[in-house]
Design a protein around this motif. Sequence first.
Motif, short mmCIF file in Angstrom:
data_model
loop_
_atom_site.label_atom_id
_atom_site.label_comp_id
_atom_site.label_asym_id
_atom_site.label_seq_id
_atom_site.Cartn_x
_atom_site.Cartn_y
_atom_site.Cartn_z
N ASN A 1 0.79 -1.24 0.00
CA ASN A 1 0.00 0.00 0.00
C ASN A 1 0.82 1.29 0.00
O ASN A 1 0.53 2.23 0.77
N CYS A 2 1.82 1.36 -0.86
CA CYS A 2 2.58 2.62 -0.99
C CYS A 2 1.65 3.70 -1.55
O CYS A 2 0.83 3.42 -2.44
N ALA A 3 1.80 4.91 -1.06
CA ALA A 3 0.84 5.98 -1.38
C ALA A 3 0.78 6.31 -2.86
O ALA A 3 -0.25 6.72 -3.37
N PHE A 4 1.91 6.14 -3.54
CA PHE A 4 2.00 6.58 -4.93
C PHE A 4 1.65 5.48 -5.92
O PHE A 4 1.76 5.68 -7.13
N CYS A 5 1.25 4.30 -5.45
CA CYS A 5 1.17 3.13 -6.32
C CYS A 5 -0.26 2.69 -6.58
O CYS A 5 -1.01 2.41 -5.65
N ALA A 6 -0.60 2.59 -7.87
CA ALA A 6 -1.95 2.19 -8.24
C ALA A 6 -2.20 0.70 -7.96
O ALA A 6 -3.33 0.28 -7.77
N SER A 7 -1.12 -0.09 -7.91
CA SER A 7 -1.28 -1.55 -7.74
C SER A 7 -1.98 -1.92 -6.46
O SER A 7 -2.63 -2.95 -6.37
N ALA A 8 -1.80 -1.10 -5.45
CA ALA A 8 -2.30 -1.47 -4.12
C ALA A 8 -3.72 -1.01 -3.88
O ALA A 8 -4.33 -1.37 -2.87
N LYS A 9 -4.26 -0.22 -4.80
CA LYS A 9 -5.51 0.47 -4.48
C LYS A 9 -6.70 -0.47 -4.26
O LYS A 9 -7.62 -0.15 -3.54
N ASN A 10 -6.67 -1.65 -4.88
CA ASN A 10 -7.74 -2.62 -4.62
C ASN A 10 -7.29 -3.75 -3.72
O ASN A 10 -7.91 -4.81 -3.68
N GLY A 11 -6.19 -3.53 -3.01
CA GLY A 11 -5.74 -4.49 -2.02
C GLY A 11 -5.04 -5.71 -2.61
O GLY A 11 -4.89 -5.84 -3.82
N PHE A 12 -4.63 -6.56 -1.71
CA PHE A 12 -3.95 -7.80 -2.11
C PHE A 12 -4.99 -8.86 -2.46
O PHE A 12 -5.99 -9.00 -1.75
N VAL A 13 -4.77 -9.58 -3.55
CA VAL A 13 -5.69 -10.64 -3.94
C VAL A 13 -5.06 -12.02 -3.71
O VAL A 13 -5.55 -12.82 -2.94
N ARG A 14 -3.93 -12.26 -4.38
CA ARG A 14 -3.26 -13.55 -4.17
C ARG A 14 -1.85 -13.51 -4.74
O ARG A 14 -1.51 -12.63 -5.54
N ASN A 15 -1.05 -14.49 -4.31
CA ASN A 15 0.29 -14.65 -4.88
C ASN A 15 0.20 -15.28 -6.26
O ASN A 15 -0.73 -16.06 -6.53
N LEU A 16 1.14 -14.96 -7.11
CA LEU A 16 1.27 -15.68 -8.38
C LEU A 16 2.11 -16.93 -8.16
O LEU A 16 2.99 -16.94 -7.29
N THR A 17 1.85 -17.96 -8.95
CA THR A 17 2.70 -19.14 -8.91
C THR A 17 3.96 -18.87 -9.74
O THR A 17 4.00 -17.94 -10.56
N THR A 18 4.96 -19.73 -9.55
CA THR A 18 6.15 -19.66 -10.41
C THR A 18 5.74 -19.74 -11.87
O THR A 18 6.22 -18.98 -12.71
N GLY A 19 4.83 -20.64 -12.18
CA GLY A 19 4.39 -20.83 -13.57
C GLY A 19 3.72 -19.58 -14.12
O GLY A 19 3.85 -19.27 -15.31
N GLU A 20 3.00 -18.85 -13.27
CA GLU A 20 2.34 -17.62 -13.77
C GLU A 20 3.37 -16.52 -14.04
O GLU A 20 3.15 -15.66 -14.89
N MET A 21 4.49 -16.55 -13.32
CA MET A 21 5.56 -15.59 -13.64
C MET A 21 6.25 -16.01 -14.95
O MET A 21 6.52 -15.18 -15.81
N ILE A 22 6.50 -17.31 -15.09
CA ILE A 22 7.07 -17.82 -16.35
C ILE A 22 6.16 -17.44 -17.52
O ILE A 22 6.62 -17.00 -18.58
N SER A 23 4.86 -17.60 -17.33
CA SER A 23 3.94 -17.38 -18.45
C SER A 23 3.88 -15.91 -18.86
O SER A 23 3.54 -15.59 -19.99
N GLN A 24 4.24 -15.00 -17.95
CA GLN A 24 4.34 -13.58 -18.35
C GLN A 24 5.48 -13.40 -19.36
O GLN A 24 5.37 -12.62 -20.30
N LEU A 25 6.57 -14.13 -19.16
CA LEU A 25 7.68 -14.06 -20.14
C LEU A 25 7.26 -14.70 -21.46
O LEU A 25 7.53 -14.16 -22.53
N LEU A 26 6.57 -15.83 -21.36
CA LEU A 26 6.16 -16.52 -22.60
C LEU A 26 5.17 -15.66 -23.39
O LEU A 26 5.20 -15.64 -24.62
N ALA A 27 4.31 -14.93 -22.68
CA ALA A 27 3.31 -14.10 -23.37
C ALA A 27 3.97 -13.04 -24.25
O ALA A 27 3.37 -12.55 -25.21
#
Length: 341
Positions: free
Chosen positions: A113-139
Amino acid sequence: MTDILSMTEQELRHFLEDNGMKPFRASQIFHYLYKENIWKWQDMRLLPQKDRDYLQEKAPLYIPEVVSRLEAPDGTVKLLLRLFDGHTVETVLMRHPYGNSICLSSQVGCAVNCAFCASAKNGFVRNLTTGEMISQLLAFRKYVTSDLHSIVLMGTGEPLLNYDAVIKFMRLIHEKNTFYLGYRNMTLSTSGIVPRMYDLAAEEMPITLAVSLHAPTDELRRKIMPIAERYPLKQVLEAADHYFQETGRKVTFEYILIKDVNCNPNCARKLIELLGGKNILINAIPINDNYDVGLYRPGQKAMRDFVETLQHHGLSVTLRHEMGSKIQAACGQLRIKHLNT
Ligand code: SF4
């Protein structure tokens, strides 16, 4: 759900064997996934049909769907990706003179929840898996025509609060049979989760550690980074010193420049007191104007004066060239826009 993209080749060999398939198929599957960009079991022609059918049913491959794609004149490409459960994350490709770099997300939303960051505005939802990080590279494979030079874990999420999946991700993309990326070409940015910084130093993985500082005093830092209540500057700096001693890698301190908040002669003086004499780098980053929270970019002169004052006192500072600022490249902006439509 069996998550093949989170597996090492060795783990895949065991999975195949345990499920009545030949373990050597693991190297064929890795070749399809990482070298040929084939992400459908039925297209993996070297696999027996019964294996393809079994894997299709028991371990479906999911490469995130591109919900939205923005491209800036400087070549920066930002993708909003839909994960298997409908949540979305952002991934950004930056084209530098030295090669392509991809900025990845490690969580859906963020609790820091850093004040300047849009990512935090809707709170934490869940962790990504290793595979979901890999799939960002593949995309990004269809946009990256030359080899990937580096990755930065600076997208949505606090990577050190998803520690095990992030460490496994970095080890996996270091492997020759995947992306074969050197640890020195990986950067992890943290808001300063002190215990995990010590853990990271013990991993024998000489990645670049970037620490979000953003203020020269605890009092000011607490106003823009609530995590500073838990981990005061003294502890964060000790952990950063320890990281340098253990890995030999200079730590980068990120300092976002915010008008009328932390970009003034007083803050420059306090920053010199705090960091003077340390073998570190400072990355000064002009904030993107954020009308929702009333935080704005300082004028060019104020930013230049701030940086030059630090440099004049021997600190190694770069003023980051903001890439893709015309395409909502700041962390989380595109996802928030999508959530609000
Ligand atoms: S800047 Fe990073 S740590 Fe801070 S809220 Fe945003 S994603 Fe989380």
